[in-house]
Design a protein around this motif. Structure first.
Motif, PDB file in Angstrom:
ATOM      1  N   GLU A 232       1.038  -1.109  -0.028  1.00 46.61           N
ATOM      2  CA  GLU A 232       0.041  -0.042  -0.111  1.00 46.61           C
ATOM      3  C   GLU A 232       1.053   1.377   0.004  1.00 46.61           C
ATOM      4  OE1 GLU A 232      -4.264   0.130   1.956  1.00 46.61           O
ATOM      5  OE2 GLU A 232      -2.649   0.928   3.245  1.00 46.61           O
ATOM      6  N   ARG A 233       0.476   2.196  -0.933  1.00 44.21           N
ATOM      7  CA  ARG A 233       1.210   3.397  -0.878  1.00 44.21           C
ATOM      8  C   ARG A 233       0.095   4.671  -1.052  1.00 44.21           C
ATOM      9  NH1 ARG A 233       6.253   3.531  -3.387  1.00 44.21           N
ATOM     10  NH2 ARG A 233       6.195   5.902  -2.952  1.00 44.21           N
ATOM     11  N   THR A 234       0.571   5.965  -0.368  1.00 41.70           N
ATOM     12  CA  THR A 234      -0.502   6.940  -0.534  1.00 41.70           C
ATOM     13  C   THR A 234       0.399   8.049  -1.266  1.00 41.70           C
ATOM     14  OG1 THR A 234      -1.414   6.465   1.435  1.00 41.70           O
ATOM     15  CG2 THR A 234      -1.524   8.757   0.698  1.00 41.70           C
ATOM     16  N   PHE A 235      -0.485   8.633  -2.176  1.00 42.86           N
ATOM     17  CA  PHE A 235       0.074   9.631  -3.213  1.00 42.86           C
ATOM     18  C   PHE A 235      -0.662  11.098  -2.837  1.00 42.86           C
ATOM     19  CE2 PHE A 235       1.528   5.929  -5.774  1.00 42.86           C
ATOM     20  CZ  PHE A 235       2.811   5.876  -5.467  1.00 42.86           C
ATOM     21  N   SER A 236      -0.066  12.180  -3.078  1.00 34.17           N
ATOM     22  CA  SER A 236      -0.788  13.227  -3.004  1.00 34.17           C
ATOM     23  C   SER A 236      -1.026  13.723  -4.535  1.00 34.17           C
ATOM     24  CB  SER A 236      -0.017  14.423  -2.290  1.00 34.17           C
ATOM     25  OG  SER A 236      -0.671  15.530  -2.370  1.00 34.17           O
ATOM     26  N   LEU A 237      -2.404  14.009  -4.850  1.00 32.83           N
ATOM     27  CA  LEU A 237      -2.707  14.225  -6.363  1.00 32.83           C
ATOM     28  C   LEU A 237      -2.882  15.954  -6.284  1.00 32.83           C
ATOM     29  CD1 LEU A 237      -4.767  11.456  -7.272  1.00 32.83           C
ATOM     30  CD2 LEU A 237      -2.346  11.693  -7.589  1.00 32.83           C
ATOM     31  N   PRO A 238      -2.872  16.563  -7.418  1.00 32.60           N
ATOM     32  CA  PRO A 238      -3.095  18.045  -7.420  1.00 32.60           C
ATOM     33  C   PRO A 238      -4.497  18.488  -7.211  1.00 32.60           C
ATOM     34  CG  PRO A 238      -2.666  16.894  -9.691  1.00 32.60           C
ATOM     35  CD  PRO A 238      -2.416  15.891  -8.679  1.00 32.60           C
ATOM     36  N   HIS A 239      -5.574  17.703  -7.317  1.00 35.10           N
ATOM     37  CA  HIS A 239      -6.794  17.818  -7.341  1.00 35.10           C
ATOM     38  C   HIS A 239      -7.731  16.999  -6.272  1.00 35.10           C
ATOM     39  CE1 HIS A 239      -6.414  20.686 -10.418  1.00 35.10           C
ATOM     40  NE2 HIS A 239      -5.862  19.778 -11.283  1.00 35.10           N
ATOM     41  N   LYS A 240      -7.604  15.602  -6.354  1.00 34.92           N
ATOM     42  CA  LYS A 240      -8.223  14.764  -5.534  1.00 34.92           C
ATOM     43  C   LYS A 240      -7.579  14.698  -4.043  1.00 34.92           C
ATOM     44  CE  LYS A 240      -9.582   9.975  -5.078  1.00 34.92           C
ATOM     45  NZ  LYS A 240     -10.909  10.261  -4.835  1.00 34.92           N
ATOM     46  N   GLY A 241      -6.373  15.222  -3.935  1.00 36.40           N
ATOM     47  CA  GLY A 241      -5.723  15.274  -2.637  1.00 36.40           C
ATOM     48  C   GLY A 241      -4.986  13.866  -2.740  1.00 36.40           C
ATOM     49  N   THR A 242      -5.180  13.137  -1.303  1.00 42.26           N
ATOM     50  CA  THR A 242      -4.473  11.886  -1.299  1.00 42.26           C
ATOM     51  C   THR A 242      -5.357  10.879  -1.704  1.00 42.26           C
ATOM     52  OG1 THR A 242      -5.324  11.723   1.064  1.00 42.26           O
ATOM     53  CG2 THR A 242      -3.433  12.695   1.105  1.00 42.26           C
ATOM     54  N   ILE A 243      -4.571   9.826  -2.309  1.00 42.20           N
ATOM     55  CA  ILE A 243      -5.122   8.605  -2.869  1.00 42.20           C
ATOM     56  C   ILE A 243      -4.141   7.402  -2.612  1.00 42.20           C
ATOM     57  CG2 ILE A 243      -3.791   8.539  -5.021  1.00 42.20           C
ATOM     58  CD1 ILE A 243      -6.307   7.591  -6.351  1.00 42.20           C
TER      59      ILE A 243
END
Length: 576
Positions: A229-240
């Motif tokens: 499992e990894r969490t990324f930060s996206l420009p619009h959705k926020g974290t995923i």
């Protein structure tokens, strides 16, 4: 350029005349809010409908420039507008009456993938939308009044409700663009983090049915094993958060009907962006990934398959191997090398659609049939070399042999559609068993210097491959293109079978490949350029000049941009 008033006058002047009089309408006409061009007029009301396009200047359309500055945003906006226009057409389709296709209004029917299509193109200055209209007639007599209704009533309403920002739901337009930018951000993260793919928690992978690409209702949502499992930060959705598959060799195992192939199919379509609500919006795969499989009976031309096959009993050359009727193993070996040539960084393989003797040979078989008598070096013995020497990862679905456990970096077990990381458990078991013997000869990068021969058209047609008549007449005649759905197309009478090029998402990509191949045969392939050089020229021409060079007199509605990998696949399957 004429005015819309002149078009109305011309229409009324040909009313009740013979159908061919419609051809006098071809040309461009300025309407108050858009430019209408009638590019091609059908020959009769039962023929393929007429081709038209409209152009709307950005100043009038009013979309924020930020929505079409980036490639990913522009393609997403084009896709959204195409779907909007198609929805508008549904309200007016066949409302004008007549014979045959009279009153038809149609544009591309988009699927779940977001593709770059000729149906809608956004340039620096304008929006161009291409579509089809069935010009009305009773019998073969022009019914100008019904066409006037289409062009001056139905069409302006559809255009205004589709391509003017003020008429649309701004939040939905923004959501489509922002989703594409988030998807692009994940693609960039794959490269930065050395990952092969990402599957978000909550993704819906199963499809409604074998003939529907819609998400299955009440299916088990995807959930990543904690170890991956990894969490990324996206420009619009926020974290995923979701499952990040590292580069290397990943094995997917499990019982039948537990979701192995479903996961692989989601990954193979993850090379494209998907629309909101598809369930796979955040299933993102390395965009060079290819699905490999056996293709009995396909043609192979001059491919260096010596990495996998050598010392054939008939002494046939495998450094430049050609056959009109490949076996399962030779076709899959050729596929690996051809996609290496195409620059793919990830292979997706399902054991069920592979040639068993190409994939592996167990110890008992090696004892019965000695290495000296077996010309095939199985994929099992080359997968590690492909990754370490060429940087090509593999995601493999396996169910019948444990031999692949010994070469895998990650092992996932699908259990009721939920992935479980069993890598440590299986590696522990591997120590208790004898590893399969790996006897592969030294790794050598295949020869990619294949040169395509000049295509000679049938003598019965009286023309050479460039369309010149043998009698000296230099008039040009394009090869005739006909598309048969997603699976194949023909140039003149030469059929190109693409059934097993599984990542073609749409028949419009197949049509586009037909146009690209025709241009390549007529203008690029000269008996000196390599396959790589030919594909590069085709791709560069498409990127820099658009579709104009590939089309005869006008750009049709009905083409979708294929990937570089599918252009290679198309060239490699052309028997001519």
């Amino acid at each position: 350029m004429k005015s819309s008033t002149e078009l109305r006058t011309l229409l009324r002047s040909i009313d009740h005349k013979s159908y061919p009089a419609y051809k006098s309408l071809a040309g461009a006409y300025q309407f108050p809010k858009f430019l209408l061009s009638i590019d091609h007029v059908q020959g009769d009301p039962f023929a393929s409908p007429s081709s038209l396009h409209v152009e709307i200047l950005h100043k009038g359309a009013g979309f924020p420039a930020a929505y079409y500055e980036k490639t990913c945003s522009r393609v997403a906006l084009q896709d959204y507008l195409t779907r909007q226009f198609a929805s508008q057409f549904e309200d007016y389709n066949f409302k004008a009456k007549g014979s045959g296709k009279s009153g038809l209004l149609s544009i591309t029917r988009c699927g779940q993938e977001v593709l770059e299509r000729t149906a809608c193109q956004i340039t620096d200055s304008k929006i161009i939308a291409r579509f089809h209209v069935g010009f009305p007639a009773f019998g073969r007599t022009i019914n100008a009044g019904e066409l006037e209704k289409i062009l001056f009533d139905f069409l302006p309403r559809c255009v205004e409700n589709s391509f003017f920002y003020g008429k649309l739901d701004g939040k939905r337009v923004q959501a489509a663009v922002y989703l594409a930018e988030d998807q692009e951000a994940i693609r960039n993260l794959l490269k930065e983090e050395d990952l092969a793919a990402f599957v978000a928690n909550g993704a819906v992978l199963p499809r409604k049915s074998g003939v529907s690409d819609l998400p299955m209702k009440d299916s088990v949502p995807f959930r990543s094993p904690a170890s991956m499992e990894r969490t990324f930060s996206l420009p619009h959705k926020g974290t995923i958060t979701g499952m990040a598959i590292p580069r290397g060799i990943t094995l997917i195992v499990g019982g039948g009907y537990h979701g192995k192939s479903t996961l692989l199919e989601a990954l193979q379509t993850g090379v494209y962006n998907h629309i909101a609500g598809d369930g796979r919006e955040y299933v993102i795969t390395d965009d060079t990934a290819v699905k490999l499989r056996a293709e009995d009976g396909r043609c192979i031309r001059g491919v260096d398959i010596s990495l996998f096959i050598n010392d054939l009993p008939n002494k046939k050359d495998t450094v430049s191997f050609s056959t009109p009727d490949a076996s399962g193993s030779t076709s899959q070996a050729a596929g690996v090398v051809e996609y290496m040539e195409a620059g793919s960084r990830l292979f997706l393989i399902d054991e069920d659609t592979s040639a068993t003797n190409f994939m592996l040979r167990d110890d008992f078989m090696q004892q019965v049939i000695s290495r000296e008598k077996e010309p095939i070096t199985p994929f099992l013995e080359r997968a590690r070399d492909l990754y370490e020497q060429e940087g090509i990862s593999t995601i493999l679905v396996a169910g019948s042999s444990g031999a692949f456990f010994y070469i895998a970096d990650q092992i996932l077990q699908m259990d009721c559609y939920r992935p479980i990381d069993i890598t440590d458990h299986v590696k522990g078991l591997c120590k208790e068993h004898t590893a399969p013997r790996i006897q592969a000869p030294g790794f050598q990068v295949p020869n990619y210097q294949r040169v395509l021969p000049v295509y000679q058209r049938s003598k019965s047609r009286g023309r050479d491959y460039r369309g010149n008549r043998s009698g000296g007449d230099s008039r040009h005649e394009h090869m005739k293109v006909k598309t048969f759905g997603r699976d194949s197309f023909s140039l003149d009478k030469e059929t190109v079978d693409l059934r097993y090029v599984e990542q073609l998402a749409d028949s419009e990509q197949t049509s586009a490949l037909a146009h690209l191949l025709r241009f390549g045969l007529e203008q690029v392939i000269d008996g000196k350029r390599t396959v790589r050089q030919v594909v590069q020229i085709l791709f560069d021409t498409l990127e820099k000049k658009g579709w104009d060079p590939f089309c005869s007199s006008y750009i049709p509605c009905g083409l979708a941009k294929p990937r570089r990998q599918e252009i290679f696949a198309c060239l490699n399957r052309f028997r001519g």
